[in-house]
Scaffold this motif. Structure first.
Motif, mmCIF file in Angstrom:
data_model
loop_
_atom_site.group_PDB
_atom_site.id
_atom_site.type_symbol
_atom_site.label_atom_id
_atom_site.label_comp_id
_atom_site.label_asym_id
_atom_site.label_seq_id
_atom_site.Cartn_x
_atom_site.Cartn_y
_atom_site.Cartn_z
ATOM 1 N N SER A 10 0.829 -1.212 0.000
ATOM 2 C CA SER A 10 0.000 0.000 0.000
ATOM 3 C C SER A 10 0.862 1.260 0.000
ATOM 4 N N LEU A 11 1.932 1.262 0.790
ATOM 5 C CA LEU A 11 2.811 2.429 0.818
ATOM 6 C C LEU A 11 3.435 2.676 -0.552
ATOM 7 N N ARG A 12 3.880 1.628 -1.201
ATOM 8 C CA ARG A 12 4.460 1.778 -2.542
ATOM 9 C C ARG A 12 3.421 2.319 -3.518
ATOM 10 N N LYS A 13 2.200 1.874 -3.379
ATOM 11 C CA LYS A 13 1.121 2.357 -4.249
ATOM 12 C C LYS A 13 0.896 3.857 -4.034
ATOM 13 N N HIS A 14 0.932 4.301 -2.783
ATOM 14 C CA HIS A 14 0.766 5.725 -2.484
ATOM 15 C C HIS A 14 1.922 6.549 -3.043
ATOM 16 N N LEU A 15 3.141 5.999 -2.997
ATOM 17 C CA LEU A 15 4.322 6.728 -3.467
ATOM 18 C C LEU A 15 4.439 6.766 -4.988
ATOM 19 N N ARG A 16 3.604 6.003 -5.663
ATOM 20 C CA ARG A 16 3.535 5.994 -7.135
ATOM 21 C C ARG A 16 4.904 5.787 -7.771
ATOM 22 N N ALA A 17 5.378 6.759 -8.517
ATOM 23 C CA ALA A 17 6.652 6.631 -9.247
ATOM 24 C C ALA A 17 7.852 6.509 -8.304
ATOM 25 N N ASP A 18 7.680 6.908 -7.067
ATOM 26 C CA ASP A 18 8.767 6.839 -6.086
ATOM 27 C C ASP A 18 8.714 5.566 -5.255
ATOM 28 N N LYS A 19 7.954 4.581 -5.706
ATOM 29 C CA LYS A 19 7.797 3.345 -4.927
ATOM 30 C C LYS A 19 9.121 2.617 -4.702
ATOM 31 N N GLY A 20 10.107 2.884 -5.540
ATOM 32 C CA GLY A 20 11.422 2.268 -5.398
ATOM 33 C C GLY A 20 12.188 2.741 -4.176
ATOM 34 N N PHE A 21 11.687 3.784 -3.486
ATOM 35 C CA PHE A 21 12.334 4.243 -2.256
ATOM 36 C C PHE A 21 12.296 3.160 -1.181
ATOM 37 N N ILE A 22 11.296 2.256 -1.248
ATOM 38 C CA ILE A 22 11.202 1.158 -0.288
ATOM 39 C C ILE A 22 11.736 -0.084 -0.985
ATOM 40 N N LYS A 23 12.943 -0.457 -0.632
ATOM 41 C CA LYS A 23 13.610 -1.585 -1.274
ATOM 42 C C LYS A 23 13.449 -2.846 -0.426
ATOM 43 N N THR A 24 13.055 -3.935 -1.079
ATOM 44 C CA THR A 24 12.943 -5.219 -0.396
ATOM 45 C C THR A 24 14.300 -5.905 -0.375
ATOM 46 N N ILE A 25 14.719 -6.327 0.791
ATOM 47 C CA ILE A 25 15.916 -7.143 0.948
ATOM 48 C C ILE A 25 15.377 -8.545 1.223
ATOM 49 N N TYR A 26 15.307 -9.350 0.174
ATOM 50 C CA TYR A 26 14.608 -10.632 0.227
ATOM 51 C C TYR A 26 15.076 -11.515 1.370
ATOM 52 N N GLY A 27 14.094 -12.022 2.097
ATOM 53 C CA GLY A 27 14.344 -12.906 3.222
ATOM 54 C C GLY A 27 14.754 -12.197 4.498
ATOM 55 N N LYS A 28 14.916 -10.864 4.430
ATOM 56 C CA LYS A 28 15.402 -10.124 5.602
ATOM 57 C C LYS A 28 14.471 -9.012 6.031
ATOM 58 N N GLY A 29 14.158 -8.091 5.112
ATOM 59 C CA GLY A 29 13.325 -6.957 5.495
ATOM 60 C C GLY A 29 13.289 -5.895 4.419
#
Length: 127
Positions: free
Chosen positions: A79-98
């Motif tokens: 949901s946060l990424r959806k709100h940030l639209r084009a800036d959704k990449g600011f929240i990066k997934t570190i797979y398996g960690k956080g």
């Protein structure tokens, strides 16, 4: 470097976005009242100073009573990424960690009419 915040902090500014103490996320033409959990998770990510926030730590801090599934956090991040639209990449997934927040954050009100260039993504925007 982590951003020192407390409940009295009025806003956190990143790129063209401002997260207000009342749970509103504003930027450009957006003015979104975030649900409490989304506001809390985004605030935790912004305060982390770009450090990894583990899933367990986010769940512990955002859902302190402990009876919550990882899926709740996953939906919150979505949901946060959806709100940030084009800036959704600011929240990066570190797979398996956080998760890691990749854009510099500062405390305070954005100055009017000033151009900001994100040192991580290079995106220029008026704040």
């Amino acid at each position: 470097m982590a951003v020192a915040i407390d409940e009295s902090t009025t806003s956190l500014v990143f790129a063209r976005w401002t997260l207000h103490g009342d749970g509103r996320l504003t930027g450009g033409d957006a003015d979104i009242q975030l649900p409490p959990k989304e506001w809390h998770v985004l605030r935790l990510l912004l305060a982390s100073g770009g450090a990894l926030m583990t899933k367990d730590r986010l769940l512990e801090l955002a859902w302190p009573r402990g009876e919550v599934a990882d899926e709740s956090l996953t939906r919150c991040i979505y949901s946060l990424r959806k709100h940030l639209r084009a800036d959704k990449g600011f929240i990066k997934t570190i797979y398996g960690k956080g998760y890691r927040f990749t854009c510099p954050v500062r405390v305070g009100q954005p100055p009017q009419g000033v151009m900001h260039v994100c040192s991580v993504c290079g995106q220029a925007s008026n704040v």
